[in-house]
Design an enzyme around this catalytic site. Structure first.
Site, mmCIF file in Angstrom:
data_model
loop_
_atom_site.group_PDB
_atom_site.id
_atom_site.type_symbol
_atom_site.label_atom_id
_atom_site.label_comp_id
_atom_site.label_asym_id
_atom_site.label_seq_id
_atom_site.Cartn_x
_atom_site.Cartn_y
_atom_site.Cartn_z
ATOM 1 N N CYS A 1 0.823 -1.207 0.000
ATOM 2 C CA CYS A 1 0.000 0.000 0.000
ATOM 3 C C CYS A 1 0.859 1.261 0.000
ATOM 4 O O CYS A 1 1.958 1.257 0.532
ATOM 5 C CB CYS A 1 -0.867 0.033 1.249
ATOM 6 S SG CYS A 1 -1.937 -1.380 1.410
ATOM 7 N N ARG B 1 5.531 -0.174 -6.378
ATOM 8 C CA ARG B 1 5.513 -0.999 -5.175
ATOM 9 C C ARG B 1 4.530 -2.165 -5.286
ATOM 10 O O ARG B 1 4.552 -3.067 -4.470
ATOM 11 C CB ARG B 1 5.123 -0.130 -3.976
ATOM 12 C CG ARG B 1 6.061 1.042 -3.805
ATOM 13 C CD ARG B 1 5.563 1.945 -2.723
ATOM 14 N NE ARG B 1 5.570 1.256 -1.461
ATOM 15 C CZ ARG B 1 6.609 1.239 -0.626
ATOM 16 N NH1 ARG B 1 7.693 1.894 -0.937
ATOM 17 N NH2 ARG B 1 6.552 0.599 0.500
ATOM 18 N N TRP C 1 -2.874 -2.652 -1.564
ATOM 19 C CA TRP C 1 -2.426 -4.019 -1.854
ATOM 20 C C TRP C 1 -3.180 -4.880 -0.859
ATOM 21 O O TRP C 1 -2.916 -4.816 0.346
ATOM 22 C CB TRP C 1 -0.921 -4.096 -1.648
ATOM 23 C CG TRP C 1 -0.263 -5.350 -2.110
ATOM 24 C CD1 TRP C 1 0.099 -5.675 -3.380
ATOM 25 C CD2 TRP C 1 0.168 -6.450 -1.290
ATOM 26 N NE1 TRP C 1 0.718 -6.903 -3.392
ATOM 27 C CE2 TRP C 1 0.775 -7.396 -2.133
ATOM 28 C CE3 TRP C 1 0.095 -6.727 0.074
ATOM 29 C CZ2 TRP C 1 1.299 -8.598 -1.665
ATOM 30 C CZ3 TRP C 1 0.618 -7.921 0.542
ATOM 31 C CH2 TRP C 1 1.212 -8.841 -0.327
ATOM 32 N N ASN D 1 -2.115 2.269 5.830
ATOM 33 C CA ASN D 1 -1.238 1.132 5.517
ATOM 34 C C ASN D 1 -1.029 0.361 6.804
ATOM 35 O O ASN D 1 -0.907 0.971 7.862
ATOM 36 C CB ASN D 1 0.134 1.609 5.034
ATOM 37 C CG ASN D 1 0.078 2.281 3.692
ATOM 38 O OD1 ASN D 1 -0.962 2.298 3.042
ATOM 39 N ND2 ASN D 1 1.194 2.856 3.272
ATOM 40 N N GLY D 2 -0.923 -0.941 6.707
ATOM 41 C CA GLY D 2 -0.690 -1.752 7.906
ATOM 42 C C GLY D 2 -1.899 -2.628 8.187
ATOM 43 O O GLY D 2 -2.776 -2.791 7.330
ATOM 44 N N GLU E 1 19.848 -17.152 -6.015
ATOM 45 C CA GLU E 1 19.369 -15.866 -6.538
ATOM 46 C C GLU E 1 18.927 -16.022 -7.996
ATOM 47 O O GLU E 1 17.926 -15.436 -8.410
ATOM 48 C CB GLU E 1 20.468 -14.806 -6.383
ATOM 49 C CG GLU E 1 20.134 -13.434 -6.921
ATOM 50 C CD GLU E 1 18.963 -12.735 -6.246
ATOM 51 O OE1 GLU E 1 18.424 -13.251 -5.243
ATOM 52 O OE2 GLU E 1 18.542 -11.676 -6.731
ATOM 53 N N LYS F 1 15.168 -15.112 -9.128
ATOM 54 C CA LYS F 1 14.912 -14.108 -10.167
ATOM 55 C C LYS F 1 14.060 -14.712 -11.279
ATOM 56 O O LYS F 1 13.090 -14.107 -11.728
ATOM 57 C CB LYS F 1 16.251 -13.652 -10.733
ATOM 58 C CG LYS F 1 16.690 -12.280 -10.813
ATOM 59 C CD LYS F 1 16.503 -11.220 -9.817
ATOM 60 C CE LYS F 1 15.748 -11.419 -8.566
ATOM 61 N NZ LYS F 1 16.165 -10.592 -7.467
ATOM 62 N N GLU G 1 10.450 -15.298 -10.128
ATOM 63 C CA GLU G 1 9.725 -14.046 -9.881
ATOM 64 C C GLU G 1 9.238 -13.394 -11.171
ATOM 65 O O GLU G 1 8.104 -12.937 -11.242
ATOM 66 C CB GLU G 1 10.626 -13.039 -9.164
ATOM 67 C CG GLU G 1 10.791 -13.283 -7.686
ATOM 68 C CD GLU G 1 11.722 -12.282 -7.048
ATOM 69 O OE1 GLU G 1 11.359 -11.726 -6.010
ATOM 70 O OE2 GLU G 1 12.818 -12.039 -7.589
ATOM 71 N N HIS H 1 21.095 -36.568 -3.728
ATOM 72 C CA HIS H 1 20.326 -36.983 -2.549
ATOM 73 C C HIS H 1 18.823 -36.772 -2.752
ATOM 74 O O HIS H 1 18.075 -36.719 -1.783
ATOM 75 C CB HIS H 1 20.818 -36.220 -1.311
ATOM 76 C CG HIS H 1 22.252 -36.515 -0.978
ATOM 77 N ND1 HIS H 1 22.668 -37.750 -0.535
ATOM 78 C CD2 HIS H 1 23.368 -35.754 -1.077
ATOM 79 C CE1 HIS H 1 23.986 -37.717 -0.352
ATOM 80 N NE2 HIS H 1 24.426 -36.523 -0.680
ATOM 81 N N LYS I 1 6.965 -4.326 -3.734
ATOM 82 C CA LYS I 1 8.369 -3.930 -3.606
ATOM 83 C C LYS I 1 8.866 -4.019 -2.165
ATOM 84 O O LYS I 1 9.865 -4.630 -1.900
ATOM 85 C CB LYS I 1 8.576 -2.519 -4.162
ATOM 86 C CG LYS I 1 10.031 -2.053 -4.150
ATOM 87 C CD LYS I 1 10.925 -2.942 -4.992
ATOM 88 C CE LYS I 1 12.378 -2.522 -5.003
ATOM 89 N NZ LYS I 1 13.243 -3.599 -5.495
#
Ligand code: F6R
Length: 606
Positions: free
Chosen positions: A2, A27, A73, A99-100, A480, A484, A487, A503, A601
Site C-alpha cells: 500500500c 511498489r 495491496w 497502511n498496515g 538468486e 529471479k 519471480e 540426494h 516492492k
C-alpha cells in the site's frame, strides 16, 4: 504494498496526488483512491485497478487544496472498489487512508456495529474512520489520538476532516510515513519516491508519533501528547533517478546501472595505503570488532540471499564464523542473542516488516546490530543506527538486481575490514581492493554479452521447470538465479547445492528439465564437473556459468563465460548473467516484468 500520498497547500491537490500515486505504482497494488476536501465536503473517488483507471473516473472539476490518496495491496478483503481507500464514516465528514493491519479489527467492528455503525467494506482499515467519528467532539488530532489508543496493530495513516481542511493528521506505528516540506505547502507519503518531485527536505515520523500537518508547517507529538522535536533531512535522490531513461523496463535499466551503482557503493571506502576498507557508518573501533566471535546476517528474499554471499565472504576473508538466516524465521523462534555476535540486518527498502522485527528483537535482548540498507533514513537504517548504506540509487523494479550486487559489494568491504584487523595479509588485502576496483568494468563486459544470453533465454522460456545448482559460495548465486527466474518469468525454478543433487532432486532431471550450473574455475572445478556429468548422464539440458579457459569436459547446451575476479568475489560477477537470463525469459513470455503478479516492492506487513 500500500502507498499513501497527501497534500496541503495553495495548489490544486488532485494533480499532485495522482502524480504521487503514479510514483508509488512500482511498489505493487490492486486499487487506488483519492479524497479531497472543499467547501466542508469530501469528494471521494476510488476504484479497483490502476492509477490510470482512477484518473479516468475523476471529474474534470475536482477541486480542493487539501487531499489524501492511496494505492491498496489487499490484505483484508478482496481487491474491489468498496475495499479501496480512502474510507469514510457514515456522515462522510472524515476520510482515512491506512497502511498496515489493525489486529483487533474484528472486535472493534463488532462493537461499532452494535452501536449502530454501518460498514461499507470488508477492510480492517474502515474501523479506524468510524472510531475517529465516534470520538467525543474536539480537534481532529484528539479524535485520532483517542481512536489509536483503542487499536492494536500497525499503521501509517492520514486523516482528513471536511469541516476543518486546514490540517491533515498523520500517524505511524510500524508503517512508514514521511513529511515533505515545501514553500507554504506540505506533502505526505509512505515512500519518499512520491515526494522527490516537489521537495528534498523530509521528516521521517517514528513509531508512536502523530503529526498535525498544515500548509505552513507541522507539529509532532507522541500518542500520549508529549511534543517531539524533528529535524528535517535531505534526500539525495532526485526525480530523474526515478525515470526509465529510454529503457523498456526498470529491471533492465537497473541491471545496466550496476557498473555505476557498484562504484557508488565503493566510493570513498577503499584504503589503498593500508590495504583495507573504511566504513564510516560502522562506528565500531578495531578493539570492539576484535571481540566479535560470530556474525549472524538477517534479511528476506534476495536480501537474505545476498546475506548468504556475505556470510561466505566474512568466513573466508575474516575467518569469523558467519551465517545468514531469513529474518522472518529468526524473529519467530525466540532466538538466543549473544554478546559476542555481530548481527547484520540487510534490506534494500529498509522497511521490510520481518527484518525490522528481527532488529527490534535483537536490540530488546541487548544484541548489537548493524544495517546494510539502500534507502537512507528508512526505518531499519534508523533502528540500527549504524551500518553501511549502499548508495545504489532508487530501485523501482519489484525484483532486486543492482541492490543485490551492491549488498554483496558492501559485505566484501566489511569482510576485508574485519579480515585486515585479524589475519589477512597486506598483499591479500591489496589483491582484493584491486579486484573490487575492477568490478564495474567487468560488469560492463558481462552486460555486453546480452545478445548471447538473450538467445539462451529463448530456449529456457520453452521449459516449465529449471534447476540452478552451485557449490559453496556458488550456491547463493544459484539461489538468486532461481529466485529471479521464478519471480519474473513464473517458471518453476529451484536451487540446490550441487552436492545435494544426488540426494533427491536428481530424480527429476530429464530432457525436459534444464539445469543452470555455477561452475567457476576455482579449486572446486573438478567437483562441479562431476555434477555436470551426473546431469548429462540423465540427458538433462545444461547451461554453465563459468570462466573462460579450456572447453568444459562435458557437453553443455549453453555457456556463459564471465570475467575472473579474486575467487571470493567471483559470485558477484556470476550473478549478473542470471539477472539478464531471467529478464529475457520474462520478456519472451511477455510477463509484467517490473511488477510481477502477487509481489510488492517492500513488504511492510507480517
Ligand atoms: C527479490 C526481492 C525480494 C526482496 C525482499 C526484501 O527480487 O526483491 O525478495 O529482496 O522482499 O526486501 P528488502 O531488501 O527491501 O528488505
Amino acid at each position: 504494498m500500500c502507498g499513501i500520498v497527501g497534500y496541503i497547500g495553495k495548489r490544486e491537490a488532485v494533480p499532485i496526488l495522482v502524480d504521487g500515486l503514479r510514483r508509488l505504482e512500482y511498489r505493487g497494488y490492486d486499487s487506488a483512491g483519492i479524497a479531497c476536501a472543499r467547501n466542508e465536503k469530501l469528494s471521494i473517488f476510488k476504484t479497483r485497478g490502476k492509477v490510470r483507471d482512477l484518473e479516468r473516473s475523476l471529474p474534470e472539476r475536482l477541486k480542493g487544496t487539501t487531499g489524501i490518496a492511496h494505492t491498496r495491496w489487499a490484505t483484508h478483503g478482496e481487491p474491489n472498489d468498496r475495499n479501496a481507500h480512502p474510507h469514510t464514516d457514515g456522515s462522510e465528514r472524515f476520510a482515512i487512508v491506512h497502511n498496515g493491519i489493525v489486529e483487533n479489527a474484528a472486535q472493534l467492528r463488532a462493537k461499532l456495529q452494535a452501536s449502530g455503525v454501518t460498514f461499507h467494506s470488508d477492510t480492517d482499515s474502515e474501523v479506524l474512520v468510524h472510531l475517529i467519528a465516534a470520538m467525543p467532539a474536539g480537534s481532529l488530532e484528539d479524535r485520532v489520538r483517542g481512536a489509536l489508543r483503542l487499536v492494536t496493530g500497525t499503521y501509517g495513516l492520514a486523516v482528513l476532516d471536511a469541516e476543518r481542511p486546514e490540517a491533515i493528521i498523520v500517524a505511524r506505528n510500524g508503517s512508514p510515513v514521511v513529511l515533505g516540506i515545501g514553500e507554504r505547502e506540505m506533502f505526505i507519503a509512505s515512500d519518499p519516491a512520491a515526494l522527490v518531485r516537489h521537495t528534498q527536505s523530509v521528516v521521517h515520523l517514528d513509531d508512536g508519533e502523530i503529526a498535525v500537518v498544515r500548509a505552513d508547517g507541522f507539529e509532532t507529538s507522541t500518542l500520549d501528547g508529549g511534543a517531539t522535536a524533528k529535524k528535517p533531512s535531505t534526500i539525495a535522490w532526485t526525480v530523474e533517478s526515478f525515470d526509465m531513461e529510454g529503457y523498456s523496463h526498470y529491471m533492465r535499466k537497473e541491471i545496466a546501472e550496476q557498473p555505476d551503482s557498484i562504484r557508488r557503493t565503493l566510493s570513498g571506502r577503499l584504503d589503498n595505503r593500508f590495504h583495507t576498507t573504511h566504513i564510516g557508518g560502522l562506528e565500531m573501533a578495531a578493539r570492539e570488532l576484535l571481540e566479535i566471535r560470530r556474525v549472524k546476517i538477517l534479511g528476506c528474499g534476495s536480501a537474505h540471499i545476498s546475506g548468504c554471499i556475505g556470510a561466505h565472504l566474512i568466513e573466508q576473508l575474516a575467518r569469523v564464523p558467519a551465517h545468514a538466516e531469513p529474518a522472518s524465521e529468526f524473529r519467530y523462534r525466540n532466538p538466543v542473542i549473544e554478546q559476542d555476535t555481530l548481527y547484520i540486518a540487510v534490506s534494500q527498502s529498509g522497511e521490510t516488516f520481518d527484518t525490522l522485527a528481527a532488529v527490534q528483537e535483537i536490540k530488546r535482548k541487548g544484541g548489537r546490530v548493524l544495517g546494510i540498507v539502500n534507502v537512507v533514513g528508512s526505518t531499519i537504517a534508523r533502528e540500527c543506527g549504524r551500518g553501511i548504506y549502499l548508495h545504489a540509487g532508487p530501485e523501482i523494479a519489484v525484483v532486486s538486481t543492482k541492490t543485490f550486487t551492491s549488498t554483496a559489494v558492501a559485505f566484501a568491504l566489511l569482510a576485508i575490514h574485519l579480515g585486515r584487523i585479524r589475519d589477512m595479509s597486506t598483499s591479500h588485502g591489496a589483491r582484493l581492493l584491486k579486484a573490487l576496483e575492477a568490478l564495474p568494468a567487468q560488469v560492463e563486459d558481462i552486460l555486453a554479452m546480452e545478445p548471447h544470453i538473450a538467445k539462451l533465454a529463448q530456449e529456457l522460456a520453452k521449459r516449465e521447470n529449471a534447476y540452478f545448482v552451485g557449490r559453496a559460495s556458488g550456491y547463493p548465486v544459484a539461489m538468486e538465479g532461481a529466485l529471479k527466474l521464478k519471480e519474473v518469468s513464473y517458471i518453476h525454478a529451484e536451487a540446490y547445492p550441487a552436492s545435494e543433487l544426488k540426494h533427491g532432486p536428481l530424480a527429476l532431471i530429464s530432457p525436459e528439465t534444464p539445469t543452470v550450473v555455477i561452475i567457476p574455475r576455482d579449486d572446486l572445478f573438478a567437483k562441479n564437473v562431476s555434477t555436470l556429468e551426473e546431469i548429462r548422464a540423465r540427458s538433462g539440458p545444461l547451461y554453465a556459468i563459468t570462466h573462460s579457459g579450456e572447453p568444459l569436459p562435458v557437453a553443455v547446451n549453453g555457456v556463459i563465460e564471465v570475467p575472473k575476479s579474486e575467487p571470493e568475489l567471483d559470485p558477484l560477477l556470476m550473478n549478473i548473467p542470471l539477472q539478464l537470463l531471467a529478464y529475457h525469459v520474462a520478456l519472451a513470455k511477455d510477463r509484467n516484468i517490473d511488477q510481477p503478479r502477487n509481489l510488492a516492492k517492500s513488504v511492510t506487513v507480517e
